[in-house]
Design a protein around this motif. Structure first.
Motif, PDB file in Angstrom:
ATOM      1  N   ILE A  85       0.960  -1.004  -0.007  1.00  0.00           N
ATOM      2  CA  ILE A  85       0.110   0.064   0.000  1.00  0.00           C
ATOM      3  C   ILE A  85       0.965   1.310   0.216  1.00  0.00           C
ATOM      4  O   ILE A  85       1.582   1.495   1.181  1.00  0.00           O
ATOM      5  N   PHE A  86       0.822   2.031  -1.217  1.00  0.00           N
ATOM      6  CA  PHE A  86       1.795   2.923  -1.139  1.00  0.00           C
ATOM      7  C   PHE A  86       1.281   4.234  -0.544  1.00  0.00           C
ATOM      8  O   PHE A  86      -0.042   4.579  -0.677  1.00  0.00           O
ATOM      9  N   CYS A  87       2.177   5.272   0.164  1.00  0.00           N
ATOM     10  CA  CYS A  87       1.947   5.977   1.091  1.00  0.00           C
ATOM     11  C   CYS A  87       2.818   7.083   0.525  1.00  0.00           C
ATOM     12  O   CYS A  87       3.897   7.181   0.318  1.00  0.00           O
ATOM     13  N   ASP A  88       2.245   8.484   0.522  1.00  0.00           N
ATOM     14  CA  ASP A  88       3.072   9.649   0.135  1.00  0.00           C
ATOM     15  C   ASP A  88       4.201   9.833   0.904  1.00  0.00           C
ATOM     16  O   ASP A  88       4.325   9.460   2.102  1.00  0.00           O
ATOM     17  N   ILE A  89       5.200  10.658   0.349  1.00  0.00           N
ATOM     18  CA  ILE A  89       6.438  10.866   0.966  1.00  0.00           C
ATOM     19  C   ILE A  89       6.359  12.663   1.673  1.00  0.00           C
ATOM     20  O   ILE A  89       5.636  13.211   1.039  1.00  0.00           O
ATOM     21  N   ASP A  90       7.497  12.523   2.608  1.00  0.00           N
ATOM     22  CA  ASP A  90       7.566  14.053   2.855  1.00  0.00           C
ATOM     23  C   ASP A  90       8.457  14.590   2.243  1.00  0.00           C
ATOM     24  O   ASP A  90       9.461  14.132   1.819  1.00  0.00           O
ATOM     25  N   ALA A  91       8.293  16.096   1.789  1.00  0.00           N
ATOM     26  CA  ALA A  91       8.957  16.706   0.877  1.00  0.00           C
ATOM     27  C   ALA A  91      10.227  17.004   1.128  1.00  0.00           C
ATOM     28  O   ALA A  91      11.375  17.167   0.319  1.00  0.00           O
ATOM     29  N   GLU A  92      10.623  17.001   2.550  1.00  0.00           N
ATOM     30  CA  GLU A  92      11.939  17.259   2.992  1.00  0.00           C
ATOM     31  C   GLU A  92      12.882  16.036   3.117  1.00  0.00           C
ATOM     32  O   GLU A  92      13.948  15.935   2.622  1.00  0.00           O
ATOM     33  N   THR A  93      12.272  15.156   3.923  1.00  0.00           N
ATOM     34  CA  THR A  93      13.119  13.979   3.980  1.00  0.00           C
ATOM     35  C   THR A  93      13.146  12.753   2.883  1.00  0.00           C
ATOM     36  O   THR A  93      13.847  12.007   2.588  1.00  0.00           O
ATOM     37  N   LEU A  94      12.070  12.945   1.917  1.00  0.00           N
ATOM     38  CA  LEU A  94      11.627  11.970   0.990  1.00  0.00           C
ATOM     39  C   LEU A  94      11.457  10.471   1.383  1.00  0.00           C
ATOM     40  O   LEU A  94      11.340   9.817   0.625  1.00  0.00           O
ATOM     41  N   ASN A  95      11.026  10.499   2.511  1.00  0.00           N
ATOM     42  CA  ASN A  95      10.647   9.444   3.403  1.00  0.00           C
ATOM     43  C   ASN A  95       9.185   9.072   3.528  1.00  0.00           C
ATOM     44  O   ASN A  95       8.512  10.352   3.538  1.00  0.00           O
ATOM     45  N   ILE A  96       8.621   7.991   3.708  1.00  0.00           N
ATOM     46  CA  ILE A  96       7.393   8.062   3.874  1.00  0.00           C
ATOM     47  C   ILE A  96       6.763   9.013   4.814  1.00  0.00           C
ATOM     48  O   ILE A  96       7.636   9.315   5.995  1.00  0.00           O
ATOM     49  N   ASP A  97       5.640   9.762   4.719  1.00  0.00           N
ATOM     50  CA  ASP A  97       5.135  10.780   5.509  1.00  0.00           C
ATOM     51  C   ASP A  97       4.198  10.334   6.632  1.00  0.00           C
ATOM     52  O   ASP A  97       3.172   9.635   6.468  1.00  0.00           O
ATOM     53  N   PRO A  98       4.822  10.351   8.179  1.00  0.00           N
ATOM     54  CA  PRO A  98       3.955   9.516   9.011  1.00  0.00           C
ATOM     55  C   PRO A  98       2.456  10.280   9.131  1.00  0.00           C
ATOM     56  O   PRO A  98       1.670   9.559   9.426  1.00  0.00           O
ATOM     57  N   CYS A  99       2.316  11.495   8.698  1.00  0.00           N
ATOM     58  CA  CYS A  99       1.171  12.212   8.721  1.00  0.00           C
ATOM     59  C   CYS A  99       0.057  11.686   7.675  1.00  0.00           C
ATOM     60  O   CYS A  99      -1.168  11.668   8.000  1.00  0.00           O
ATOM     61  N   LYS A 100       0.602  10.671   7.029  1.00  0.00           N
ATOM     62  CA  LYS A 100      -0.410  10.053   6.025  1.00  0.00           C
ATOM     63  C   LYS A 100      -0.471   8.627   6.083  1.00  0.00           C
ATOM     64  O   LYS A 100      -1.164   8.048   5.381  1.00  0.00           O
ATOM     65  N   ILE A 101       0.309   8.068   6.714  1.00  0.00           N
ATOM     66  CA  ILE A 101       0.150   6.523   7.154  1.00  0.00           C
ATOM     67  C   ILE A 101      -1.325   6.284   7.730  1.00  0.00           C
ATOM     68  O   ILE A 101      -1.889   5.074   7.323  1.00  0.00           O
ATOM     69  N   GLU A 102      -1.762   6.907   8.998  1.00  0.00           N
ATOM     70  CA  GLU A 102      -2.972   6.293   9.376  1.00  0.00           C
ATOM     71  C   GLU A 102      -4.117   6.261   8.529  1.00  0.00           C
ATOM     72  O   GLU A 102      -4.945   5.400   8.670  1.00  0.00           O
ATOM     73  N   LYS A 103      -4.201   7.141   7.513  1.00  0.00           N
ATOM     74  CA  LYS A 103      -5.417   6.950   6.581  1.00  0.00           C
ATOM     75  C   LYS A 103      -5.298   5.705   5.578  1.00  0.00           C
ATOM     76  O   LYS A 103      -6.230   5.274   5.124  1.00  0.00           O
ATOM     77  N   ALA A 104      -4.086   5.367   5.461  1.00  0.00           N
ATOM     78  CA  ALA A 104      -3.796   3.988   4.773  1.00  0.00           C
ATOM     79  C   ALA A 104      -4.142   2.629   5.623  1.00  0.00           C
ATOM     80  O   ALA A 104      -4.066   1.707   4.875  1.00  0.00           O
ATOM     81  N   ILE A 105      -4.328   2.915   6.875  1.00  0.00           N
ATOM     82  CA  ILE A 105      -4.391   1.510   7.457  1.00  0.00           C
ATOM     83  C   ILE A 105      -6.010   0.887   7.418  1.00  0.00           C
ATOM     84  O   ILE A 105      -6.797   1.684   7.610  1.00  0.00           O
ATOM     85  N   THR A 106      -5.729  -0.358   7.358  1.00  0.00           N
ATOM     86  CA  THR A 106      -7.241  -1.045   6.970  1.00  0.00           C
ATOM     87  C   THR A 106      -7.012  -2.156   8.082  1.00  0.00           C
ATOM     88  O   THR A 106      -5.931  -2.600   8.661  1.00  0.00           O
ATOM     89  N   PRO A 107      -8.212  -2.826   8.142  1.00  0.00           N
ATOM     90  CA  PRO A 107      -8.219  -4.219   9.041  1.00  0.00           C
ATOM     91  C   PRO A 107      -7.004  -5.060   8.721  1.00  0.00           C
ATOM     92  O   PRO A 107      -6.688  -5.847   9.506  1.00  0.00           O
ATOM     93  N   ASP A 108      -6.587  -5.102   7.422  1.00  0.00           N
ATOM     94  CA  ASP A 108      -5.774  -5.871   6.838  1.00  0.00           C
ATOM     95  C   ASP A 108      -4.414  -5.570   6.806  1.00  0.00           C
ATOM     96  O   ASP A 108      -3.447  -6.157   6.711  1.00  0.00           O
ATOM     97  N   THR A 109      -4.043  -4.353   7.557  1.00  0.00           N
ATOM     98  CA  THR A 109      -2.663  -3.928   7.770  1.00  0.00           C
ATOM     99  C   THR A 109      -2.017  -4.572   8.655  1.00  0.00           C
ATOM    100  O   THR A 109      -2.454  -4.687   9.808  1.00  0.00           O
ATOM    101  N   THR A 110      -0.712  -5.222   8.432  1.00  0.00           N
ATOM    102  CA  THR A 110      -0.005  -5.715   9.490  1.00  0.00           C
ATOM    103  C   THR A 110       1.472  -5.103   9.716  1.00  0.00           C
ATOM    104  O   THR A 110       2.078  -5.194  10.929  1.00  0.00           O
ATOM    105  N   ALA A 111       1.840  -4.085   9.004  1.00  0.00           N
ATOM    106  CA  ALA A 111       3.042  -3.404   9.293  1.00  0.00           C
ATOM    107  C   ALA A 111       3.420  -2.365   8.320  1.00  0.00           C
ATOM    108  O   ALA A 111       2.718  -2.039   7.561  1.00  0.00           O
ATOM    109  N   ILE A 112       4.246  -1.519   8.715  1.00  0.00           N
ATOM    110  CA  ILE A 112       4.863  -0.319   8.191  1.00  0.00           C
ATOM    111  C   ILE A 112       6.102  -0.704   7.500  1.00  0.00           C
ATOM    112  O   ILE A 112       7.031  -1.039   8.437  1.00  0.00           O
TER     113      ILE A 112
END
Ligand code: T4K
Length: 371
Positions: free
Chosen positions: A98-125
């Motif tokens: 499940i692709f999550c957007d990145i932070d414009a400064e670090t270019l790493n996964i943006d923690p602010c956008k992780i929560e909305k990608a979580i579903t009952p099937d999510t097991t990890a980041i």
């Protein structure tokens, strides 16, 4: 001027390597955890400041095993701005990335956008410390703890990174380091997993050796992920050169900073305060509206001058044929990644670069008349 590449591998004195090879020849032990393997594992455990370490034949197999060892399934949230290995290890484990957007400064996964990608099937980041810049490890762990998720880090670029004196490989449940020839520390091909839970050691070691416990016992469907003795011997020689190489790269970074740091329209990725960097990559972002030329034009111009920069990580993983139809791959879900992937350029960065070569690279990038 010689061809310039983004990197050149550290190579030990051939005599030193020959001495190591003689020992291996005499022992006739070529693989399956010999003495070179044992020595390298202990040395890296210390260098990386981690609690547990398992060596592998490459980083990709190591990450496949990491996912297996944690028994992940369903969906795993990750970044689209990475090398193909990152989402592929999920697919090889029957997991949907499940692709999550990145932070414009670090270019790493943006923690602010992780929560909305979580579903009952999510097991990890599955975060990636891309170009060696650490992910926001505290914010990610907080989300994981709240939702009961595991955290795995692809630390392929983060050899030697520390936050507040802690090895980067101590964050999350498991981290993977790549020891490919293009990496600061390498074993030609190779990798490692670091983790905190000592109970994981047995499972990981079994998984990387076909699940074999003894001559008559196979515990699980494992794979062959073992690092051989030749790789480990090379690693022991290269490890002795790593500190000096990091110092050289630190000086090269300063030259790049001096030449490019104040140019409007060019920004240097990473290397902000608050952590010890790996000095794995030197990456810039090019704002074509200000600079008057696109990243691709700069890349081509460098190439005409035998300077082989790289557009890591273009295209985004979410735009590969095998992933583009996933709902999370929609451009609207990944606006930052889709913008930044067209701006990023990795420049030559290794201890053997001289001042004139760096000056030439920067001159081609800055000089508008040359394009
Ligand atoms: N996760 C992430 C985030 C990764 O970046 C990677 C690997 C992985 C996972 C998987 O880890 P491994 O399974 O590989 O351990 C290279 C590397 O092959 C790859 O390891 C690396 N990331 C990726 C970022 O870069 P290419 O296809 O760009 O490499 P290549 O062969 O074009 O090499 C780049 C330049 O380096 C060459 O132009 C010259 C120089 N070079 C390369 C090699 C192999 C040398 O001077 N000597 C050499 O032996 O993928």
């Amino acid at each position: 001027m010689n061809n310039l590449y983004i990197t050149r591998p550290l190579l030990p004195d051939i005599k030193k390597m020959t001495t190591m090879l003689k020992d291996i020849w005499e022992s006739k032990k070529l693989t399956n955890v010999g003495s070179q393997h044992v020595t390298l594992e202990a040395a890296l455990l210390k260098y990386l400041k981690v609690n547990q370490l398992s060596l592998f034949n490459n980083g990709t197999i190591a990450l496949i095993v990491a996912i297996q060892s944690l028994r992940l399934s369903g969906e795993v949230i990750t970044t689209p701005f990475t090398f193909p290995a990152t989402p592929h290890v999920l697919t090889w484990n029957g997991i949907k990335p499940i692709f999550c957007d990145i932070d414009a400064e670090t270019l790493n996964i943006d923690p602010c956008k992780i929560e909305k990608a979580i579903t009952p099937d999510t097991t990890a980041i599955l975060g990636v410390h891309v170009f060696g810049t650490p992910c926001e490890v505290d914010a990610i762990q907080k989300i994981a703890d709240y939702y009961g998720l595991k955290v795995v880090y692809d630390a392929a670029h983060a050899f030697g990174v520390e936050i507040d004196g802690r090895g980067i490989g101590t964050f999350g449940d498991i981290s993977m380091f790549s020891f490919h020839a293009t990496k600061l520390f390498h074993t030609a091909e190779g990798g490692a997993l670091s983790y905190n839970d000592p109970n994981l050691k047995q499972r990981i070691e079994l998984l990387k050796n076909f699940g074999i416990k003894s001559e008559e016992e196979v515990m699980m469907p494992g794979i062959n992920g073992k690092m051989n003795e030749l790789q480990a011997a090379l690693g022991l020689c290269v490890l002795q050169m790593v500190e000096q190489e990091r110092q050289k790269r630190k000086s090269i970074l300063e030259i790049y900073r001096r030449l490019l740091g104040n140019i409007e329209g060019i920004s240097i990725v990473g290397y902000k305060s608050g952590y010890v960097p790996s000095y794995q990559y030197f990456v810039i972002r090019i704002d074509s509206a200000i600079i008057g030329k696109t990243r691709d034009q700069v890349y081509e111009k460098l190439k005409e001058n035998n300077i082989f920069a790289r557009k890591y990580f273009y295209p985004l993983c979410s735009n590969y044929a095998c992933y583009k139809n996933l709902p999370s791959s929609a451009t609207g879900n990944l606006p930052v990644a889709n913008r930044i992937v067209n701006e990023v350029l990795c420049l030559p960065f290794y201890g053997g670069l001289n001042d004139d070569e760096i000056a030439k690279i920067c001159d081609i990038i800055i000089n508008k008349k040359k394009i």
